[in-house]
Design a protein around this motif. Structure first.
Motif, PDB file in Angstrom:
ATOM      1  N   ALA A 134       0.774  -1.157  -0.046  1.00 60.29           N
ATOM      2  CA  ALA A 134      -0.140   0.019  -0.030  1.00 60.29           C
ATOM      3  C   ALA A 134       1.019   1.083   0.101  1.00 60.29           C
ATOM      4  CB  ALA A 134      -0.793  -0.019   1.118  1.00 60.29           C
ATOM      5  N   TRP A 135       1.835   1.555   1.055  1.00 66.32           N
ATOM      6  CA  TRP A 135       2.529   2.580   1.114  1.00 66.32           C
ATOM      7  C   TRP A 135       3.431   2.818  -0.148  1.00 66.32           C
ATOM      8  CZ3 TRP A 135       6.327   3.546   5.726  1.00 66.32           C
ATOM      9  CH2 TRP A 135       6.474   5.054   5.668  1.00 66.32           C
ATOM     10  N   TRP A 136       4.391   1.982  -0.615  1.00 66.66           N
ATOM     11  CA  TRP A 136       5.361   2.325  -1.501  1.00 66.66           C
ATOM     12  C   TRP A 136       5.041   0.901  -2.324  1.00 66.66           C
ATOM     13  CZ3 TRP A 136      10.148   4.207   1.408  1.00 66.66           C
ATOM     14  CH2 TRP A 136      10.175   5.359   2.034  1.00 66.66           C
ATOM     15  N   PRO A 137       4.168   0.870  -3.144  1.00 63.48           N
ATOM     16  CA  PRO A 137       3.702  -0.617  -3.653  1.00 63.48           C
ATOM     17  C   PRO A 137       4.596  -1.064  -4.529  1.00 63.48           C
ATOM     18  CG  PRO A 137       2.244   0.925  -4.508  1.00 63.48           C
ATOM     19  CD  PRO A 137       3.033   1.877  -3.435  1.00 63.48           C
ATOM     20  N   ALA A 138       4.845  -2.330  -4.778  1.00 65.03           N
ATOM     21  CA  ALA A 138       6.107  -2.862  -5.451  1.00 65.03           C
ATOM     22  C   ALA A 138       5.474  -2.706  -7.298  1.00 65.03           C
ATOM     23  CB  ALA A 138       6.155  -4.333  -5.208  1.00 65.03           C
ATOM     24  N   SER A 139       4.076  -2.646  -7.340  1.00 59.25           N
ATOM     25  CA  SER A 139       3.748  -2.447  -8.835  1.00 59.25           C
ATOM     26  C   SER A 139       4.145  -1.267  -9.424  1.00 59.25           C
ATOM     27  CB  SER A 139       2.130  -2.735  -8.763  1.00 59.25           C
ATOM     28  OG  SER A 139       1.687  -1.715  -7.996  1.00 59.25           O
ATOM     29  N   LYS A 140       4.562  -0.472  -8.599  1.00 51.50           N
ATOM     30  CA  LYS A 140       5.099   1.059  -9.002  1.00 51.50           C
ATOM     31  C   LYS A 140       6.648   0.815  -9.558  1.00 51.50           C
ATOM     32  CE  LYS A 140       4.985   6.037  -8.436  1.00 51.50           C
ATOM     33  NZ  LYS A 140       4.583   6.467  -9.785  1.00 51.50           N
ATOM     34  N   TYR A 141       6.716   0.344 -10.913  1.00 48.58           N
ATOM     35  CA  TYR A 141       7.880   0.127 -11.210  1.00 48.58           C
ATOM     36  C   TYR A 141       8.893   1.117 -11.357  1.00 48.58           C
ATOM     37  CZ  TYR A 141       6.310  -4.815 -12.715  1.00 48.58           C
ATOM     38  OH  TYR A 141       5.852  -5.964 -12.886  1.00 48.58           O
ATOM     39  N   ASP A 142       8.559   2.262 -11.686  1.00 46.82           N
ATOM     40  CA  ASP A 142       9.798   3.372 -11.615  1.00 46.82           C
ATOM     41  C   ASP A 142      10.086   3.800 -10.114  1.00 46.82           C
ATOM     42  OD1 ASP A 142       7.796   4.860 -10.342  1.00 46.82           O
ATOM     43  OD2 ASP A 142       7.250   6.170 -12.026  1.00 46.82           O
ATOM     44  N   GLY A 143       9.673   3.353  -9.329  1.00 48.49           N
ATOM     45  CA  GLY A 143      10.350   3.519  -7.968  1.00 48.49           C
ATOM     46  C   GLY A 143      10.187   4.848  -7.420  1.00 48.49           C
ATOM     47  N   ASP A 144       9.455   5.820  -8.094  1.00 47.41           N
ATOM     48  CA  ASP A 144       9.399   7.258  -7.745  1.00 47.41           C
ATOM     49  C   ASP A 144       8.125   7.364  -6.762  1.00 47.41           C
ATOM     50  OD1 ASP A 144       9.359   9.804  -7.498  1.00 47.41           O
ATOM     51  OD2 ASP A 144       9.534  10.344  -9.669  1.00 47.41           O
TER      52      ASP A 144
END
Length: 203
Positions: A134-144
């Motif tokens: 939820a907080w910093w989801p792994a699905s957000k590939y760009d890591g930003d």
């Protein structure tokens, strides 16, 4: 002591590819403010893909980049934790009041995690799950995740430079923490003990 648990995650391969495949999600590419294909291409190695993954599996490029970035970040935290703990810098007070267990009672090194009460391990895992899902989801590939560099924002060129530095430091940290784990497993000595015994040699 708990940061040793982080490094049990598998290390990711550090390769990059020269161009994104046409099958890559257009919306995901547009969300990246810098060109991911140039991140991590650094001297003296430059572009390095000995197994040809960038050509054979172009659709997996974004995921592999995200995995490498994430593991690099985890390894950097683990390496900092290793150095801090081996310097005997600990939280004051008790880790567990019911067991009269102080933070200073947890030994340095990989075996420290075995001394943490089960309730503490559960809290760590639940926190990891919150961050991952939820907080910093792994699905957000760009890591930003919009937090910037201590709040600072950069243009594309400066951000690329910072991301290259992060990638290089993450790769070094992955080597550093896995090397520390292997050395401790082989000798039974923590980093501090090995330094005191002058064991920090290549062979």
């Amino acid at each position: 002591k708990m940061l040793s648990l982080l490094v049990l995650l598998p290390l990711a391969s550090g390769f990059v590819m020269p161009s994104l495949s046409s099958t890559t999600s257009t919306s995901r590419v547009k969300s990246v403010p810098v060109d991911e294909t140039v991140i991590g291409v650094q001297d003296p190695v430059g572009f390095w893909d000995p197994l040809g993954y960038s050509a054979n599996q172009p659709e997996g490029f974004e995921r592999r980049r995200a995995v490498e970035r994430k593991h690099g970040r985890i390894a950097m935290m683990a390496m900092v934790g290793c150095l801090v703990h081996n310097a005997d810098i600990e939280f004051p007070g008790y880790l567990s009041l019911s067991q009269k267990l102080k933070f200073s009672d947890i030994p340095n090194g990989m075996m420290g995690i075995t001394k943490v009460p089960a309730a503490g391990i559960i809290q760590i895992l639940l926190f990891f799950g919150l961050v991952e899902m939820a907080w910093w989801p792994a699905s957000k590939y760009d890591g930003d995740y919009g937090v910037g560099f201590f709040g600072a924002k950069f243009d594309a060129e400066k951000k690329t430079q910072k991301l290259n530095a992060e990638m290089a430091n993450g790769r070094l940290a992955m080597l550093g923490i896995i090397g520390n784990m292997y050395a401790e497993g082989q000798t039974g000595m923590t980093l501090k003990e090995q330094l005191a015994a002058h064991n920090m040699i290549a062979f």
